[in-house]
Design a protein around this motif. Structure first.
Motif, short mmCIF file in Angstrom:
data_model
loop_
_atom_site.label_atom_id
_atom_site.label_comp_id
_atom_site.label_asym_id
_atom_site.label_seq_id
_atom_site.Cartn_x
_atom_site.Cartn_y
_atom_site.Cartn_z
N THR A 65 -6.85 6.15 5.31
CA THR A 65 -6.97 7.07 4.18
C THR A 65 -8.34 7.71 4.16
O THR A 65 -8.48 8.92 3.93
CB THR A 65 -6.70 6.33 2.86
OG1 THR A 65 -5.38 5.79 2.88
CG2 THR A 65 -6.82 7.27 1.67
N TYR A 70 -6.28 11.63 2.99
CA TYR A 70 -5.03 11.62 2.25
C TYR A 70 -4.47 10.20 2.21
O TYR A 70 -4.75 9.39 3.08
CB TYR A 70 -3.99 12.54 2.90
CG TYR A 70 -4.37 13.99 2.90
CD1 TYR A 70 -3.96 14.84 1.89
CD2 TYR A 70 -5.17 14.52 3.92
CE1 TYR A 70 -4.32 16.18 1.89
CE2 TYR A 70 -5.53 15.86 3.93
CZ TYR A 70 -5.10 16.68 2.91
OH TYR A 70 -5.45 18.01 2.91
N HIS A 71 -3.63 9.96 1.21
CA HIS A 71 -3.05 8.62 1.08
C HIS A 71 -1.55 8.62 1.36
O HIS A 71 -0.89 7.62 1.21
CB HIS A 71 -3.31 8.07 -0.33
CG HIS A 71 -2.86 6.65 -0.49
ND1 HIS A 71 -3.32 5.60 0.29
CD2 HIS A 71 -1.94 6.09 -1.32
CE1 HIS A 71 -2.75 4.48 -0.06
NE2 HIS A 71 -1.89 4.75 -1.04
N HIS A 73 0.07 9.43 4.29
CA HIS A 73 0.42 9.50 5.70
C HIS A 73 1.48 8.48 6.08
O HIS A 73 2.11 8.59 7.13
CB HIS A 73 -0.81 9.30 6.58
CG HIS A 73 -1.60 8.09 6.19
ND1 HIS A 73 -1.15 6.83 6.42
CD2 HIS A 73 -2.80 7.98 5.57
CE1 HIS A 73 -2.05 5.97 5.97
NE2 HIS A 73 -3.06 6.64 5.44
N ARG A 144 1.29 21.00 6.44
CA ARG A 144 2.28 20.93 5.36
C ARG A 144 3.67 21.35 5.83
O ARG A 144 4.68 20.76 5.43
CB ARG A 144 1.82 21.80 4.18
CG ARG A 144 2.70 21.68 2.94
CD ARG A 144 2.07 22.41 1.76
NE ARG A 144 2.91 22.34 0.58
CZ ARG A 144 2.92 21.33 -0.27
NH1 ARG A 144 2.12 20.29 -0.07
NH2 ARG A 144 3.71 21.34 -1.33
#
Length: 220
Positions: A65, A70-71, A73, A144
């Motif tokens: 992270t 980001y958390h 993944h 994204r």
């Protein structure tokens, strides 16, 4: 962002999507640099990447992270490299069925990452043969787009052309594909009354202004 722009790298995240990306690497369509996984996925990805020139790094979730920022993944990240040249119309024609029914999705100027990713995901689910994007469309290999497509950008054949209108004029003689514009025009045939050729490309336009005039005119 700089690595993506200057060196053609992109990020793939979540175990399922990374797994689908590795499958695409095996076909030679992409190149993989390295993979970062949580301990519970280490053995699986070590086996899956066997015979590939890819380094598998293992780290706890907290470190992943911190590294990714980001958390969400899900325990796996990969760094891939795009082809030097994006696939063009010839490559897409070679990838779709040469005979029998087929449906291609043509995108004219779509710019929202969520929409690009969603169209790949829906297209794959409903059996589309491929997706053709014009030069104004958002890059399908943005992080994204990849995530929302659930990795279908690596499974569904796609290509990019400068002009969708010019590509439409070539699809007929080269692949026997007729293009149908999907647009909210006053004189449009209602979808419930429409019939479609067995080999067709369904063309959608920009989220704001729809299909550009040249592309719309090129559709029979």
């Amino acid at each position: 962002r700089d690595l993506r722009a200057n060196d053609g790298r992109f990020v793939v995240e979540s175990p399922r999507v990374v797994s689908r990306f590795i499958d695409a690497v095996r076909t030679g369509r992409f190149t993989i640099d390295r993979i970062l996984v949580a301990p519970e996925h280490a053995e699986r990805f070590a086996v899956k990447t066997e015979m590939l020139d890819a380094e598998v790094l293992v780290a706890e979730d907290a470190l992943m992270t911190a590294a990714s920022g980001y958390h969400f993944h899900g325990g796996a990240l990969a760094i891939g490299r795009r082809p030097r040249i994006e696939p063009g119309l010839d490559e897409l024609i070679a990838a779709i069925p040469s005979q029998g029914p087929t449906v291609i999705v043509g995108l004219a100027g779509l710019t929202t990452m969520d929409n690009i990713g969603g169209i790949f995901r829906i297209g794959a689910a409903l059996g589309a043969s491929g997706i053709l994007l014009d030069g104004a469309c958002t890059d399908p290999l943005l992080r994204r787009c990849i995530r929302i497509s659930m990795g279908q950008v690596f499974r569904l054949p796609w290509a990019r052309v400068d002009s969708l209108a010019e590509a439409i004029s070539e699809l007929g003689p080269l692949a026997s594909v007729d293009s149908v514009a999907v647009a909210t025009l006053a004189d449009a045939t209602p979808l419930t009354d429409a019939t479609f050729p067995d080999r067709s490309m369904l063309v959608s336009g920009n989220e704001g202004h729809g299909i550009d005039t040249a592309t719309l005119a090129a559709c029979p």
